[in-house]
Structure formats: structure tokens, C-alpha cells
Design an enzyme around this catalytic site. Sequence first.
Site, short mmCIF file in Angstrom:
data_model
loop_
_atom_site.label_atom_id
_atom_site.label_comp_id
_atom_site.label_asym_id
_atom_site.label_seq_id
_atom_site.Cartn_x
_atom_site.Cartn_y
_atom_site.Cartn_z
N TYR A 91 0.05 -19.22 0.25
CA TYR A 91 -1.00 -18.23 0.00
C TYR A 91 -1.04 -17.88 -1.49
O TYR A 91 -0.01 -17.63 -2.12
CB TYR A 91 -0.74 -16.97 0.82
CG TYR A 91 -1.71 -15.85 0.47
CD1 TYR A 91 -3.02 -15.90 0.93
CD2 TYR A 91 -1.31 -14.81 -0.35
CE1 TYR A 91 -3.91 -14.91 0.58
CE2 TYR A 91 -2.20 -13.80 -0.70
CZ TYR A 91 -3.50 -13.86 -0.24
OH TYR A 91 -4.39 -12.88 -0.59
N TYR A 336 6.57 40.18 -4.97
CA TYR A 336 6.91 38.86 -4.42
C TYR A 336 7.04 37.79 -5.51
O TYR A 336 7.83 36.85 -5.37
CB TYR A 336 5.85 38.42 -3.41
CG TYR A 336 6.05 38.98 -2.03
CD1 TYR A 336 6.68 40.20 -1.82
CD2 TYR A 336 5.60 38.28 -0.92
CE1 TYR A 336 6.85 40.71 -0.54
CE2 TYR A 336 5.76 38.78 0.37
CZ TYR A 336 6.39 40.00 0.54
OH TYR A 336 6.56 40.50 1.80
N ASN A 369 2.76 -10.12 -3.71
CA ASN A 369 2.74 -10.85 -2.43
C ASN A 369 2.00 -12.18 -2.63
O ASN A 369 0.95 -12.19 -3.30
CB ASN A 369 2.02 -10.02 -1.37
CG ASN A 369 1.95 -10.75 -0.04
OD1 ASN A 369 2.96 -11.00 0.58
ND2 ASN A 369 0.74 -11.09 0.38
N PHE A 387 2.85 -4.69 -1.69
CA PHE A 387 1.87 -4.19 -2.65
C PHE A 387 1.25 -2.86 -2.22
O PHE A 387 0.56 -2.21 -2.99
CB PHE A 387 0.75 -5.22 -2.85
CG PHE A 387 0.22 -5.80 -1.56
CD1 PHE A 387 -0.31 -5.00 -0.56
CD2 PHE A 387 0.24 -7.17 -1.35
CE1 PHE A 387 -0.80 -5.52 0.61
CE2 PHE A 387 -0.25 -7.71 -0.17
CZ PHE A 387 -0.77 -6.88 0.82
#
Length: 691
Positions: A91, A336, A369, A387
Amino acid sequence: MSRLSSTPSPRRHLDVVQVHWRELIDYRTNSRVPVVDGRTFSVAAVAAVSRFRIVPELTTAEDILAKVDAAATIVAQFVAQSALSGAGSMYGTTTGFGGSVPKLQRVLIQGLQAGITLPPPRQESEGDGVPLAVGIRLITPEEWVKAIRMNSLVRGHSGVRLSVIESLGQLLKENIIPCPPLRQTISASGDLGPLAYIAGALTGDNHCLVWDGEGSSRALTTAPLALSRRSLTPLELLPKEGLAIVNGTAPSCAVAACTLHDAHFLLLLSQATTAMSVEVLLGTAESFTPFISEVARPHPGQVEVSMNIRNALSGSKLVQSYDERNATERLRQDRYSLRTAPQWLGPQVEELLSAHHTITIEINSTTDNPIIDVSKGERGNISGGNFQGTSLTVAMEKVRIGLQHVGRIAYAQLVELGSPSMNRGLAPDLAANEPSFDYGQKALDMACAAYLAELSFVANTVSNHVQPAEMHNQSVNSLAMISARYTATAVQLVQMILSNLLLSVCQASDLRAMYAAFFVKLGDNLHDTLSATITPPLPPPEMDRLCAILADQVKASFGETSWLDTKDRFHTMCKPLLADVHTFLVAQALSDMYSFNGHAFHTTLAASLAAAWISNRDTYFRDGSAEELLGHGTQKLYRWVRRGLGLSMRRGIDIDRGTIDLDVSKIYEGIVNGDVNDVLVDVFGGIEMSQ
């Protein structure tokens, strides 16, 4: 096993930041060089390369370089065998990409260059580049393009030749930086678009823009022209190499690392400004006692923030202490924004540590890849999904939400500083001169409201807005770059908010110091006025007791009348003292023995205190400082603003030379440039966890 996985992480955020900062200083002072080895590159190394033009060195480790060569050899052998036999497929080497046509490598790179960018210069000649200021909004900042792709490829999993990695390093050395479009990538098959422009710079793509030149002559030009100026030959990519370059998360990871670097110091700055807010609002250190966080609720982040603030306040003369055993006192809980700061900021500490761990792993990961396991030889070509940048997306969302919490508490503190109903006696809008002519704090408040509104918007999560892409091939995609970009925006907004708060707490510190200097002389004014208006003079014991009673009342009334100008303030605040004197004389059975001229007392004391106040104010304006009142940690931050940046307290429009926007911008610049980072490390450095 790699150093990354075998070395235990420091347990505190402060430890992580100190190690990170020392490493970055080493790089900047040339006592150490970042090494591209695919294993040990750090967030500090990314910051050094990206922001300070430190050129990394490619590793010379034989085992690492051998793996690079082995992977490239596997690809070359497969291509050769496939050409001979006509069988087999790899590929991205002998096949197409997803739904695209099978024209590979250079076609792939050019096909992915589809973002909105600037046109190339009209003439390919020296000095004809596009000026720096043109089109900045369309292109990716230089610092986001550098550093990480080499580190991923050198791991020997990508099948590229060593010369490809060396060529990337040469671009850094020559300061030729590609200019990908700011928007395009969905960070699924990695950041295909941005990386295609980086690949285009290597191959000398005529349509690929790069930054070139130095200083004021630095400009955008085309890749071929920039390469030729440096006598560099465009790279000819072999099978698999184009795909290996464009398939990965390096751009998103670079943005994430740079953003995380900033976020670390903003979280420290937030703790420092919180400590200063406790001081100037006359708060108590009780909220930060070890029992509350280390025993009663020992979340690690809460424990650390509590400890940091407590230690920064050490030695402060402004922090209050209340004893419930004293019948004249009652428990006074702070608001707070002060009291719950460890509980509010503590979780953000933990999330930043988590993000730091994630991004460090990603920096030293293989994210393209297919990838190659050289130990398996010809069968080592493996397809998968490294990826996909979701780890970065989630890490950046943690950081971004944490930054929103930092901005929110900072804005609450800013509002309380300027509000007479909440600031325990400070002048409205922190006016040092007459309140009716000094309300610059209002503008800082409004600006921060705008910053916080935008911050709260960009803090929303990105990952739930995924759209399927590339003919549904990339049906789920991480949007890591988008998440990282919005986190960078959040960093900028928090830098602005904290700049405003830091300017304000320094102003409030000076007001407290100016008030304290005035109160020191208060007893003399009271004594002299009482001596002149009570006949015969009271004996010393009674006079001292009465002066003490009146002094307490004056201090209280001083805060309650902070909204009045001097001409009205002291007349108003002295009037209730008449009743106090009468009450004292009656209570001590002295009313029949002494004559008290109330009118003379009121007018004389009001005039005396007003004159003393103006004199005290003028003296403080000339050479006053709040350093001695502040804690051992907070005084360092105050000193940086007052001495390091040279910013005086705001004294009034007729006195000040500068303006509020220039002052706050100078603080902002010091934060953005990292000038305050040394100070912050010093504020909290060397602190040990309480036992």
C-alpha cells in the site's frame, strides 16, 4: 526498552515544569543540543527548535541508523521484485491511496496541496518575496512547522532513506520553513495537507511557498528559489517516501507541544497571582493548611496547588489569621476564588500532567502508515491506523478546558479586587488617587470579560464535530490540528487575562502598602487632636486606650469610605468618632471631669488626617514599595513587574507618563516571551511536599 517508558515521571507538576525549563535553558545556552533519535525528543526540545531556532542534531547511534537503512532496503527490494514478477502489492508504494488514482509520490504530494494559501511571488528573483505581514492569517505560523517529522521518520519504521531525514534537517539549518495553509487538515491519515507542503519544500515544488531570509529581509518565496539560494538540490523521492512524509501527526503534535509549554507556565502564574490575591484581599492562609488537602481530600493536584500557594505566602504581612477561641473574632471565610483555588486549579494540574505524558509519547512515536517492522523482513509491512491523532485531540481538549478554568478564576479575582463591596477596603477600581478621576480598573475588567467570553467559547470540545471525509474513507477523523489550534488561541486569551490580573494585584499591593504607611502615623494624629480638644489632658493610660479604640474605628471607616475623594472622605469618616469619644468618657466615669470640644475635634482631625494622607500618598508615589509586606514567593513576582519591567503603580492621569494599555501589554509581552518563567520557577522552586 526506551528511556521514555523506563524512567518514572516526577510526581508533581512543579517537578515536570522545572525539568522542562532547565532542559530548555540548556538548549538555549548551547550547553546541550536536541538529538533526533526517535526515542528521547521532549516537549522542551520541540520548544527549543520551534521558538528559539535551535537546530537539532541527527543521532549517530548505529542501531537507530541501521534500522532506517534496513526499512528503506525492504521497500526497495519489494519494489524491485514486484517489477520483475508483476505480483505483490504494498500500500502506498505499488497501489493508490484510498479513493484516489494510482499515480504515486509526487502526484500524491501535489494532490494534497489543496488548502487556501497565498499565490507565489510574481517574479522569481532576489528580494521579490511576499512581505512578512501579508496573508499571515492564511498560513501556519513558522514555529508550528518545525521539529517533529524528522524524529518520527528516524525510528526506522517508515521506509525512507536517511537522506530524506537529513534533507529535513538541512531545511531547519538553513532556516527555510515551509508555509502550509493554516486550515485544511482533519488529522485522520495524519496531517496530510500540512505535511504535503513540507514535502513540497523538499522536492522543490514550484508552487510551494517557504519562509526564507533573515531579519527584516525574511519573506515568503517559492521552494525552488529558496533551495537554489542555498545551493541545495531538490530531493527526488523514491517509492513509499512521499507517503511516509505526508502520513503522520507531526504538525498537530508540534502545535500541541508548543501550546503545552505555554500552558505549564500559565498554570504556575495562576497559582502565583492567586497567592497575591489572597494577600491584597486580606485573606487567610487557613484555606491552604495541609490538613484540608493532604489529609482530608488528598487529590494530588489539589495537594500541590495548596502547597504552592501556602509556600508562596510564607512571610506575608498581609495574610490574616483568625482564632475562634478569641471572643472578639469570628471565622471569616474568603470568597470562593481564593478559598477553593486548590480544588479549582488542582484538577487542571493533573490534566496537564496527563497531557504532557501523552504528547511526549506522541513526539517519539511512528504515526504514518503502512509501517515496517524490520525484524520480519519482507513480511514486515504492516497497515494500521497510527496516523489517527485522537490522543492529541483529547490531550488538547484537556488543556483547553483547564485553561478556561484558569481564566475563569483569574477574572473572578480581578472583579473582586476592584469592587468595594468585596475588596476589604481597597479603593474602587484600585484608584491610588482621587476615585472620581481614576477608574482604569473598569477598562481592565471589561477587557477581561471579552477575553473570558471568547475563551469559554473556544474551550468547547472539537472532537464531537467530526465529519466523514475523502469519500467516507476517513469516516472518523481526529481533528487534532483544529483542537490544538483552538488551544493555542486559549493560551493567548489566558495570557491576556493574567496580564490584567497581574497588573491589578501589583496595584492592589501598592495600595495596601500605602495604607499601611498611613496607619503607622495615625496614632500621632489622634493623640495630638485629642490633647487639643479634651481639657484637662487625659492621663497617659486613658489616652492610650482611647487612641487605640479610635485607631481601630478609623481603619474600618477608611475602608468603608474608599469611594470618596479626599475632601469629603476624612470629614465623613471622622464624624462617627465623636460618639466614640463621648462613649469612652462616660464608660470611664470621666465625663464630669473632662471637657470635650466635639466640633473642634471633628474639623481638626479631619483636616489633619486629610493632610497626612496626601503627604503619605505623595511620598509613596515617589519611592514606595510593597515588597516587604508580601510573601517570600509573591514578592518575586511583584519585583519582576516593578523592577524587571519598570512599571510603576497607577498614580493618576496627571502623574503617570504611560497608559494602562502600554503597561498591561508590557506584562503580556513578558509572559508570551517567557521572561516571567524564570521568576515563576523561583517563586515555587525548592519546595518540598509537607509530611
